[in-house]
Design a protein around this motif. Sequence first.
Motif, PDB file in Angstrom:
ATOM      1  N   SER A 113       0.861  -1.133   0.101  1.00  0.00           N
ATOM      2  CA  SER A 113      -0.098   0.061   0.143  1.00  0.00           C
ATOM      3  C   SER A 113       0.992   1.309   0.001  1.00  0.00           C
ATOM      4  O   SER A 113       2.034   1.066  -0.262  1.00  0.00           O
ATOM      5  CB  SER A 113      -0.949  -0.274   1.245  1.00  0.00           C
ATOM      6  OG  SER A 113      -1.872   0.961   0.960  1.00  0.00           O
ATOM      7  N   THR A 114       0.299   2.523   0.401  1.00  0.00           N
ATOM      8  CA  THR A 114       0.963   3.577   0.047  1.00  0.00           C
ATOM      9  C   THR A 114       0.858   4.331   1.418  1.00  0.00           C
ATOM     10  O   THR A 114      -0.134   4.584   1.923  1.00  0.00           O
ATOM     11  CB  THR A 114       0.541   4.221  -0.996  1.00  0.00           C
ATOM     12  OG1 THR A 114       1.078   5.571  -1.089  1.00  0.00           O
ATOM     13  CG2 THR A 114      -0.997   4.391  -1.047  1.00  0.00           C
ATOM     14  N   ASP A 115       2.121   5.550   1.492  1.00  0.00           N
ATOM     15  CA  ASP A 115       1.864   6.368   2.545  1.00  0.00           C
ATOM     16  C   ASP A 115       0.764   7.605   2.109  1.00  0.00           C
ATOM     17  O   ASP A 115       0.204   8.221   3.061  1.00  0.00           O
ATOM     18  CB  ASP A 115       3.047   7.274   2.525  1.00  0.00           C
ATOM     19  CG  ASP A 115       3.811   7.583   1.137  1.00  0.00           C
ATOM     20  OD1 ASP A 115       3.132   7.462   0.186  1.00  0.00           O
ATOM     21  OD2 ASP A 115       4.793   8.211   1.279  1.00  0.00           O
ATOM     22  N   ALA A 116       0.354   7.552   0.996  1.00  0.00           N
ATOM     23  CA  ALA A 116      -0.645   8.629   0.381  1.00  0.00           C
ATOM     24  C   ALA A 116      -2.051   8.500   1.031  1.00  0.00           C
ATOM     25  O   ALA A 116      -2.890   9.065   0.718  1.00  0.00           O
ATOM     26  CB  ALA A 116      -0.743   8.627  -1.018  1.00  0.00           C
ATOM     27  N   VAL A 117      -2.377   7.372   1.805  1.00  0.00           N
ATOM     28  CA  VAL A 117      -3.799   7.454   2.709  1.00  0.00           C
ATOM     29  C   VAL A 117      -3.999   8.505   3.407  1.00  0.00           C
ATOM     30  O   VAL A 117      -5.012   8.766   3.628  1.00  0.00           O
ATOM     31  CB  VAL A 117      -3.587   5.835   3.081  1.00  0.00           C
ATOM     32  CG1 VAL A 117      -3.716   4.608   2.209  1.00  0.00           C
ATOM     33  CG2 VAL A 117      -2.792   5.874   4.294  1.00  0.00           C
ATOM     34  N   PHE A 118      -2.929   9.026   3.869  1.00  0.00           N
ATOM     35  CA  PHE A 118      -2.894  10.080   4.732  1.00  0.00           C
ATOM     36  C   PHE A 118      -2.966  11.566   4.196  1.00  0.00           C
ATOM     37  O   PHE A 118      -2.447  11.797   2.855  1.00  0.00           O
ATOM     38  CB  PHE A 118      -1.672  10.185   5.660  1.00  0.00           C
ATOM     39  CG  PHE A 118      -1.474   9.094   6.621  1.00  0.00           C
ATOM     40  CD1 PHE A 118      -2.678   8.885   7.723  1.00  0.00           C
ATOM     41  CD2 PHE A 118      -0.681   7.956   6.546  1.00  0.00           C
ATOM     42  CE1 PHE A 118      -2.636   7.634   8.450  1.00  0.00           C
ATOM     43  CE2 PHE A 118      -0.691   6.824   7.357  1.00  0.00           C
ATOM     44  CZ  PHE A 118      -1.517   6.681   8.493  1.00  0.00           C
ATOM     45  N   ASP A 119      -3.773  12.413   4.869  1.00  0.00           N
ATOM     46  CA  ASP A 119      -3.880  13.753   4.171  1.00  0.00           C
ATOM     47  C   ASP A 119      -2.644  14.775   4.113  1.00  0.00           C
ATOM     48  O   ASP A 119      -2.474  15.717   3.522  1.00  0.00           O
ATOM     49  CB  ASP A 119      -5.260  14.428   4.542  1.00  0.00           C
ATOM     50  CG  ASP A 119      -4.988  14.685   5.936  1.00  0.00           C
ATOM     51  OD1 ASP A 119      -4.121  14.579   6.629  1.00  0.00           O
ATOM     52  OD2 ASP A 119      -6.265  15.256   6.437  1.00  0.00           O
ATOM     53  N   GLY A 120      -1.693  14.432   5.127  1.00  0.00           N
ATOM     54  CA  GLY A 120      -0.431  15.096   5.232  1.00  0.00           C
ATOM     55  C   GLY A 120      -0.401  16.409   5.756  1.00  0.00           C
ATOM     56  O   GLY A 120       0.438  17.216   5.957  1.00  0.00           O
ATOM     57  N   ALA A 121      -1.519  16.560   6.717  1.00  0.00           N
ATOM     58  CA  ALA A 121      -1.781  17.751   7.663  1.00  0.00           C
ATOM     59  C   ALA A 121      -0.690  17.261   8.997  1.00  0.00           C
ATOM     60  O   ALA A 121      -0.462  18.625   9.248  1.00  0.00           O
ATOM     61  CB  ALA A 121      -3.161  17.783   8.055  1.00  0.00           C
ATOM     62  N   LYS A 122      -0.467  16.362   9.120  1.00  0.00           N
ATOM     63  CA  LYS A 122       0.083  16.172  10.489  1.00  0.00           C
ATOM     64  C   LYS A 122       1.376  15.614  10.469  1.00  0.00           C
ATOM     65  O   LYS A 122       2.450  16.260  11.005  1.00  0.00           O
ATOM     66  CB  LYS A 122      -0.982  15.297  11.444  1.00  0.00           C
ATOM     67  CG  LYS A 122      -0.135  14.828  12.838  1.00  0.00           C
ATOM     68  CD  LYS A 122      -1.266  14.052  13.476  1.00  0.00           C
ATOM     69  CE  LYS A 122      -1.072  12.187  13.169  1.00  0.00           C
ATOM     70  NZ  LYS A 122       0.172  11.925  13.809  1.00  0.00           N
ATOM     71  N   GLY A 123       1.555  14.727   9.550  1.00  0.00           N
ATOM     72  CA  GLY A 123       2.903  14.139   9.555  1.00  0.00           C
ATOM     73  C   GLY A 123       3.236  13.077  10.633  1.00  0.00           C
ATOM     74  O   GLY A 123       2.457  12.960  11.613  1.00  0.00           O
ATOM     75  N   ASN A 124       4.477  12.367  10.633  1.00  0.00           N
ATOM     76  CA  ASN A 124       4.786  11.446  11.494  1.00  0.00           C
ATOM     77  C   ASN A 124       3.725  10.288  12.078  1.00  0.00           C
ATOM     78  O   ASN A 124       3.454  10.143  13.058  1.00  0.00           O
ATOM     79  CB  ASN A 124       5.435  12.049  12.752  1.00  0.00           C
ATOM     80  CG  ASN A 124       6.250  11.349  13.369  1.00  0.00           C
ATOM     81  OD1 ASN A 124       6.665  10.272  12.676  1.00  0.00           O
ATOM     82  ND2 ASN A 124       6.393  11.384  14.812  1.00  0.00           N
ATOM     83  N   TYR A 125       3.141   9.738  10.891  1.00  0.00           N
ATOM     84  CA  TYR A 125       1.810   9.147  11.378  1.00  0.00           C
ATOM     85  C   TYR A 125       1.885   7.678  11.670  1.00  0.00           C
ATOM     86  O   TYR A 125       2.934   7.057  11.326  1.00  0.00           O
ATOM     87  CB  TYR A 125       0.856   8.888   9.838  1.00  0.00           C
ATOM     88  CG  TYR A 125       0.151  10.096   9.442  1.00  0.00           C
ATOM     89  CD1 TYR A 125      -0.951  10.606   9.886  1.00  0.00           C
ATOM     90  CD2 TYR A 125       0.847  10.896   8.388  1.00  0.00           C
ATOM     91  CE1 TYR A 125      -1.440  11.674   9.450  1.00  0.00           C
ATOM     92  CE2 TYR A 125       0.378  12.260   8.018  1.00  0.00           C
ATOM     93  CZ  TYR A 125      -0.710  12.544   8.259  1.00  0.00           C
ATOM     94  OH  TYR A 125      -1.412  13.696   8.059  1.00  0.00           O
ATOM     95  N   ILE A 126       1.197   7.136  12.739  1.00  0.00           N
ATOM     96  CA  ILE A 126       1.421   5.906  13.253  1.00  0.00           C
ATOM     97  C   ILE A 126       0.328   5.093  12.457  1.00  0.00           C
ATOM     98  O   ILE A 126      -0.731   5.617  11.807  1.00  0.00           O
ATOM     99  CB  ILE A 126       1.459   5.652  14.783  1.00  0.00           C
ATOM    100  CG1 ILE A 126       0.143   6.187  15.253  1.00  0.00           C
ATOM    101  CG2 ILE A 126       2.694   6.551  15.225  1.00  0.00           C
ATOM    102  CD1 ILE A 126      -0.025   6.074  16.935  1.00  0.00           C
TER     103      ILE A 126
END
Length: 305
Positions: A112-125
């Motif tokens: 899968s991909t890192d792109a599932v996040f909206d990127g507003a926060k970063g450092n996602y768990i």
Amino acid sequence: MTRFLVTGVSGLLGLNFAMAVDGKKHQVTGVANTTPLTWAGFKCLQAELTEQGVIEKLVEEEKPDVILHCAAIANMEACEANPELAAEVNSVLPGRIAAVAHKHDVQMIQISTDAVFDGAKGNYIEADAPNPLSVYARTKWEGENAVLEVNPQALVTRVNFYGWSVSGTRSLAEFFVNALSQGKNVKGFTDVIFCPMMVLDLADMLVEAAHKNLQGLYHLVGAQPMSKYDFGMAIARTFGFDTGLIAAASVMDGGLTAARSPNLSLDTGKIVKALGHELPDFERGLDKFFAQYRHGFPQYIRALE
Ligand SMILES: NC(=O)c1ccc[n+]([C@@H]2O[C@H](COP(=O)([O-])OP(=O)(O)OC[C@H]3O[C@@H](n4cnc5c(N)ncnc54)[C@H](OP(=O)(O)O)[C@@H]3O)[C@@H](O)[C@H]2O)c1
């Protein structure tokens, strides 16, 4: 010896994985679709994976220990242009493969991909809630869910990687090398953060994860977050290109159709703990990428098609 069935073997990840892993301690059967590979050195089949019965037949005939599912519509702009196809390949197909893997007691790794996040926060768990911004991201997230729903023993890895591809244009690293080697000016986005991992390092980590039989969701990206501009500058320095050719720019000026998430740094603590060691170092990965360039690897794999 582990027998891997690798889908998307003509793609950036699939091909590099197959070439690196086949024949040493392990065996790879690759499955391409529209891109025939002539003399890849490993067993390579051709199949349209969305056709009825194809996955079942592949698993029955190849008897893999692990299915590494790399096939996808991975081009973000292509997903925006054809959302129905993106949904079929990225959302539905992974669940169908996961069901067959479960039925035949075969380990499955979904890429899968890192792109599932909206990127507003970063450092996602892994426990953070995705919020996909594009058709690609949404369909890949649906694919993750489809896999884990029918096959909770499957491993789903969110990755980001670079390397040399058959087309020579598939990764951001190739984009920088192609332009800078010809003395062309390029833009490097300072407002998009990601964690690139060299594809050969990713291949090693995936083999290790398979051998440890990891299950569930893991972030498996590079150890060092950086902007796309910083990535381009690192490539220019390593390859000896003129760093002045890279202009710092905003993604807003990039003319891209699909929305990009600004900060896709992911926390990799979960996989570091599970593997029992740190993830590969960024500079060493880049040195490997440069060593392949010096040895003519880009030309070698372009000739496979
Ligand atoms: N590239 C990145 O930086 C990145 C970042 C995060 C996640 N990912 C994920 O990593 C995985 C691999 O990406 P990649 O960059 O290696 O992809 P890629 O270079 O675009 O290759 C995609 C592969 O999927 C195959 N494929 C597509 N539709 C198919 C179908 N219906 N039946 C059979 N095969 C099909 C293609 O086969 P043909 O070409 O032979 O038709 C090709 O081998 C994907 O799941 C992607 O979402 C990639």
